[in-house]
Scaffold this motif. Sequence first.
Motif, PDB file in Angstrom:
ATOM      1  N   ARG A   8       0.894  -1.145  -0.034  1.00  0.00           N
ATOM      2  CA  ARG A   8      -0.006  -0.017  -0.007  1.00  0.00           C
ATOM      3  C   ARG A   8       0.754   1.120   0.156  1.00  0.00           C
ATOM      4  NH1 ARG A   8      -5.110  -1.021   4.064  1.00  0.00           N
ATOM      5  NH2 ARG A   8      -5.808  -3.166   3.046  1.00  0.00           N
ATOM      6  N   ASP A   9       2.069   1.058   0.017  1.00  0.00           N
ATOM      7  CA  ASP A   9       2.963   2.303  -0.096  1.00  0.00           C
ATOM      8  C   ASP A   9       3.300   2.981  -1.380  1.00  0.00           C
ATOM      9  OD1 ASP A   9       3.466   1.803   2.644  1.00  0.00           O
ATOM     10  OD2 ASP A   9       5.254   0.612   2.468  1.00  0.00           O
ATOM     11  N   ASN A  10       2.773   4.050  -1.499  1.00  0.00           N
ATOM     12  CA  ASN A  10       3.043   4.756  -2.614  1.00  0.00           C
ATOM     13  C   ASN A  10       3.983   6.036  -2.317  1.00  0.00           C
ATOM     14  OD1 ASN A  10       2.784   6.610  -4.895  1.00  0.00           O
ATOM     15  ND2 ASN A  10       0.652   7.224  -4.370  1.00  0.00           N
ATOM     16  N   PRO A  11       5.307   5.828  -2.890  1.00  0.00           N
ATOM     17  CA  PRO A  11       6.028   7.067  -2.620  1.00  0.00           C
ATOM     18  C   PRO A  11       5.561   8.351  -2.981  1.00  0.00           C
ATOM     19  CG  PRO A  11       6.849   5.794  -4.451  1.00  0.00           C
ATOM     20  CD  PRO A  11       5.815   5.222  -4.026  1.00  0.00           C
ATOM     21  N   HIS A  12       4.725   8.482  -3.894  1.00  0.00           N
ATOM     22  CA  HIS A  12       4.205   9.819  -4.318  1.00  0.00           C
ATOM     23  C   HIS A  12       2.911  10.119  -3.471  1.00  0.00           C
ATOM     24  CE1 HIS A  12       7.275   9.556  -7.278  1.00  0.00           C
ATOM     25  NE2 HIS A  12       6.863   8.480  -7.768  1.00  0.00           N
ATOM     26  N   GLU A  13       2.472   9.351  -2.589  1.00  0.00           N
ATOM     27  CA  GLU A  13       1.351   9.597  -1.846  1.00  0.00           C
ATOM     28  C   GLU A  13       1.034  11.101  -1.277  1.00  0.00           C
ATOM     29  OE1 GLU A  13      -1.617   7.435   1.372  1.00  0.00           O
ATOM     30  OE2 GLU A  13       0.729   7.209   1.431  1.00  0.00           O
ATOM     31  N   ALA A  14       2.156  11.829  -0.937  1.00  0.00           N
ATOM     32  CA  ALA A  14       1.925  13.246  -0.265  1.00  0.00           C
ATOM     33  C   ALA A  14       1.531  13.949  -1.389  1.00  0.00           C
ATOM     34  CB  ALA A  14       3.094  13.636   0.407  1.00  0.00           C
ATOM     35  N   GLU A  15       2.311  13.931  -2.609  1.00  0.00           N
ATOM     36  CA  GLU A  15       2.209  14.681  -3.700  1.00  0.00           C
ATOM     37  C   GLU A  15       0.741  14.571  -4.387  1.00  0.00           C
ATOM     38  OE1 GLU A  15       5.543  14.890  -6.730  1.00  0.00           O
ATOM     39  OE2 GLU A  15       6.323  13.090  -5.436  1.00  0.00           O
ATOM     40  N   LEU A  16       0.105  13.310  -4.428  1.00  0.00           N
ATOM     41  CA  LEU A  16      -1.047  13.057  -4.752  1.00  0.00           C
ATOM     42  C   LEU A  16      -2.152  13.650  -4.013  1.00  0.00           C
ATOM     43  CD1 LEU A  16      -3.113  11.431  -6.677  1.00  0.00           C
ATOM     44  CD2 LEU A  16      -2.957   9.605  -5.207  1.00  0.00           C
ATOM     45  N   HIS A  17      -2.124  13.453  -2.714  1.00  0.00           N
ATOM     46  CA  HIS A  17      -3.108  14.110  -1.871  1.00  0.00           C
ATOM     47  C   HIS A  17      -3.067  15.702  -2.099  1.00  0.00           C
ATOM     48  CE1 HIS A  17      -3.488  10.519   1.107  1.00  0.00           C
ATOM     49  NE2 HIS A  17      -3.661  10.017  -0.198  1.00  0.00           N
ATOM     50  N   ALA A  18      -1.680  16.252  -2.052  1.00  0.00           N
ATOM     51  CA  ALA A  18      -1.663  17.586  -2.270  1.00  0.00           C
ATOM     52  C   ALA A  18      -2.424  18.280  -3.457  1.00  0.00           C
ATOM     53  CB  ALA A  18      -0.265  18.164  -2.359  1.00  0.00           C
ATOM     54  N   ALA A  19      -2.260  17.467  -4.632  1.00  0.00           N
ATOM     55  CA  ALA A  19      -2.743  17.734  -5.994  1.00  0.00           C
ATOM     56  C   ALA A  19      -4.298  17.604  -5.949  1.00  0.00           C
ATOM     57  CB  ALA A  19      -2.220  16.985  -7.252  1.00  0.00           C
ATOM     58  N   LEU A  20      -4.706  16.666  -5.106  1.00  0.00           N
ATOM     59  CA  LEU A  20      -6.086  16.240  -5.017  1.00  0.00           C
ATOM     60  C   LEU A  20      -6.921  17.379  -4.252  1.00  0.00           C
ATOM     61  CD1 LEU A  20      -6.151  12.435  -4.676  1.00  0.00           C
ATOM     62  CD2 LEU A  20      -7.200  13.724  -6.641  1.00  0.00           C
ATOM     63  N   GLY A  21      -5.901  17.869  -3.064  1.00  0.00           N
ATOM     64  CA  GLY A  21      -6.665  18.826  -2.208  1.00  0.00           C
ATOM     65  C   GLY A  21      -6.809  20.097  -2.926  1.00  0.00           C
ATOM     66  N   ASP A  22      -5.861  20.372  -3.719  1.00  0.00           N
ATOM     67  CA  ASP A  22      -5.656  21.699  -4.368  1.00  0.00           C
ATOM     68  C   ASP A  22      -6.877  21.794  -5.570  1.00  0.00           C
ATOM     69  OD1 ASP A  22      -3.991  22.656  -2.713  1.00  0.00           O
ATOM     70  OD2 ASP A  22      -1.980  22.328  -3.869  1.00  0.00           O
ATOM     71  N   LEU A  23      -7.424  20.750  -5.772  1.00  0.00           N
ATOM     72  CA  LEU A  23      -8.361  20.805  -7.221  1.00  0.00           C
ATOM     73  C   LEU A  23      -9.511  21.156  -6.888  1.00  0.00           C
ATOM     74  CD1 LEU A  23      -8.167  19.682 -10.049  1.00  0.00           C
ATOM     75  CD2 LEU A  23      -9.149  17.598  -9.197  1.00  0.00           C
ATOM     76  N   ASN A  24     -10.206  22.333  -7.503  1.00  0.00           N
ATOM     77  CA  ASN A  24     -11.215  23.085  -7.422  1.00  0.00           C
ATOM     78  C   ASN A  24     -12.153  22.555  -8.783  1.00  0.00           C
ATOM     79  OD1 ASN A  24     -10.665  24.451  -4.995  1.00  0.00           O
ATOM     80  ND2 ASN A  24      -9.351  25.698  -6.201  1.00  0.00           N
ATOM     81  N   ASP A  25     -11.635  22.707  -9.839  1.00  0.00           N
ATOM     82  CA  ASP A  25     -12.441  22.430 -10.928  1.00  0.00           C
ATOM     83  C   ASP A  25     -12.140  21.113 -11.447  1.00  0.00           C
ATOM     84  OD1 ASP A  25     -13.338  25.167 -11.141  1.00  0.00           O
ATOM     85  OD2 ASP A  25     -11.356  25.971 -12.487  1.00  0.00           O
ATOM     86  N   ASP A  26     -13.260  20.391 -11.707  1.00  0.00           N
ATOM     87  CA  ASP A  26     -13.197  18.834 -11.778  1.00  0.00           C
ATOM     88  C   ASP A  26     -12.387  18.693 -13.341  1.00  0.00           C
ATOM     89  OD1 ASP A  26     -13.399  16.292 -11.437  1.00  0.00           O
ATOM     90  OD2 ASP A  26     -15.663  16.362 -11.585  1.00  0.00           O
ATOM     91  N   LEU A  27     -11.839  17.654 -13.301  1.00  0.00           N
ATOM     92  CA  LEU A  27     -11.119  16.983 -14.424  1.00  0.00           C
ATOM     93  C   LEU A  27     -11.297  15.388 -14.535  1.00  0.00           C
ATOM     94  CD1 LEU A  27      -7.450  18.267 -13.815  1.00  0.00           C
ATOM     95  CD2 LEU A  27      -9.073  19.453 -15.409  1.00  0.00           C
ATOM     96  N   THR A  28     -11.074  14.969 -15.797  1.00  0.00           N
ATOM     97  CA  THR A  28     -11.305  13.723 -16.108  1.00  0.00           C
ATOM     98  C   THR A  28      -9.997  12.997 -15.371  1.00  0.00           C
ATOM     99  OG1 THR A  28      -9.896  13.432 -18.059  1.00  0.00           O
ATOM    100  CG2 THR A  28     -12.412  13.723 -18.005  1.00  0.00           C
ATOM    101  N   VAL A  29      -9.972  11.884 -14.829  1.00  0.00           N
ATOM    102  CA  VAL A  29      -8.821  11.248 -14.488  1.00  0.00           C
ATOM    103  C   VAL A  29      -7.797  11.138 -15.048  1.00  0.00           C
ATOM    104  CG1 VAL A  29      -8.098   8.702 -13.395  1.00  0.00           C
ATOM    105  CG2 VAL A  29     -10.240   9.471 -12.725  1.00  0.00           C
ATOM    106  N   ALA A  30      -7.751  10.855 -16.416  1.00  0.00           N
ATOM    107  CA  ALA A  30      -6.725  10.787 -17.380  1.00  0.00           C
ATOM    108  C   ALA A  30      -6.052  12.087 -17.511  1.00  0.00           C
ATOM    109  CB  ALA A  30      -7.225  10.322 -18.732  1.00  0.00           C
ATOM    110  N   GLU A  31      -6.949  13.304 -17.602  1.00  0.00           N
ATOM    111  CA  GLU A  31      -6.487  14.467 -17.786  1.00  0.00           C
ATOM    112  C   GLU A  31      -5.717  14.993 -16.431  1.00  0.00           C
ATOM    113  OE1 GLU A  31      -4.814  18.081 -19.203  1.00  0.00           O
ATOM    114  OE2 GLU A  31      -6.064  16.416 -20.511  1.00  0.00           O
ATOM    115  N   PHE A  32      -6.209  14.420 -15.425  1.00  0.00           N
ATOM    116  CA  PHE A  32      -5.632  15.066 -13.796  1.00  0.00           C
ATOM    117  C   PHE A  32      -4.403  14.440 -14.052  1.00  0.00           C
ATOM    118  CE2 PHE A  32      -4.425  13.565  -9.601  1.00  0.00           C
ATOM    119  CZ  PHE A  32      -4.674  14.767  -9.031  1.00  0.00           C
TER     120      PHE A  32
END
Length: 422
Positions: A101-125
């Motif tokens: 379950r360890d993702n070395p980029h988990e913090a970056e992923l959560h930060a990008a998700l937390g900053d997301l205001n306008d919706d995007l498709t998963v692929a575009e994100f």
Amino acid sequence: MPDTSEHIVIVGAGAAGLMAAREFARAGKRVTVLEARDRCGGRIHPLPTSRFGYPADGGAEFVHGEAPVTRGLLSEAGLSLQTIEGTRWSFDGTRLSREGRDNPHEAELHAALGDLNDDLTVAEFLRRHFAGDEYAPMRHAIERMVEGYDAADPERASTLALREEWMDGGHHSQGRVVGGYGALIAFLAAECCKHGVVIRLDCAVVAIEESTAVVVRCAGGEAIACDRVILTVPLPLLREIALPQAARELAAAAADIGFGNVIKILLRFSRPWWRGKTGDLADLTFLLSDETIPVWWTQNPSEHPVLTGWFGGPRTAALTGLNRQALIDAGIDSLATIFGLTRDDLERDLVAAEAANWAHDAFARGAYSWATPRTRAAQERLARADGTVLFSGEALYRGRDMGTVEAALASGLETAGLILQR
């Protein structure tokens, strides 16, 4: 005295339809449920205990997350919920290993998700925030989850709708109904009948007409007059029912809601042979791979020697030409590769098998819905209760676990509540 002056017809005897029917009947309404199949349940499809050794589920199987409506109904029915236990494994094409379950980029992923205001498709994100080669394993894992777990297309699926799921790693609690979802449907159907609901099986609705009254027409030619109709059918079937103009224009909003497919394969063996491959696999729950049938699970903590294969999302189209036996063969081949066995090894212990491509089901045309960036607006339109033709079902649920039995039950309950409050 009950008010039976209003006649409500519900199209579909799945979880949403039965839940709504019971609420209306409890309030004294006259209710008729029209079901195209020869059974209740819809995409809940119990399989014979004699074949698999327990009431196996050929369709919906898991209870996801908190599921308050489902849990309340289970308590009312005297049914219990068994929490899934054990370890997750994966196969990388060469060897089996515990799923990390360890993702070395988990913090970056959560930060990008937390900053997301306008919706995007998963692929575009992912293209916008994680395009580098170093993110390739994470992109693969996310796309595999979106396609396999959510049965969704990353090029259309909403990132905001999946954000909470990603933030907890996609590992919120799951359980199974002891006795299978069929037991819950049987309880609901019995409750409906107890309160006077008329359930008509083998009655496929082909058209709804409006003039001085609302008329529901069935494939056999029968016409049923009523005051209000609630459609709880899977989204693709809305295109196959002739609707009055206003309802047809409203139903067009369903194009903004995703609908995915699932292929499900159940293999019962004479013994749980996978436990002998290595001691660690004695506790196996889920097994992920990139084989033709990529996801497998056991009945852990129950000891039934059954492996269930799962393939979800747009890639299932590659297997659209396979019949039931060919799907079973594909499942056996996938397991043989994963465990380093031959087909003969597996078939020697095989007791029973079943496979379903839900896209081939004439009364489903797929498995369940998922959100696009335009889905919430579409749901708001479709969930309105201000007409004579209304819509309900898992696709209209605006909570976290869209596409689940909980979503269907909650939507049916909400639809009934909105009408009864008017």
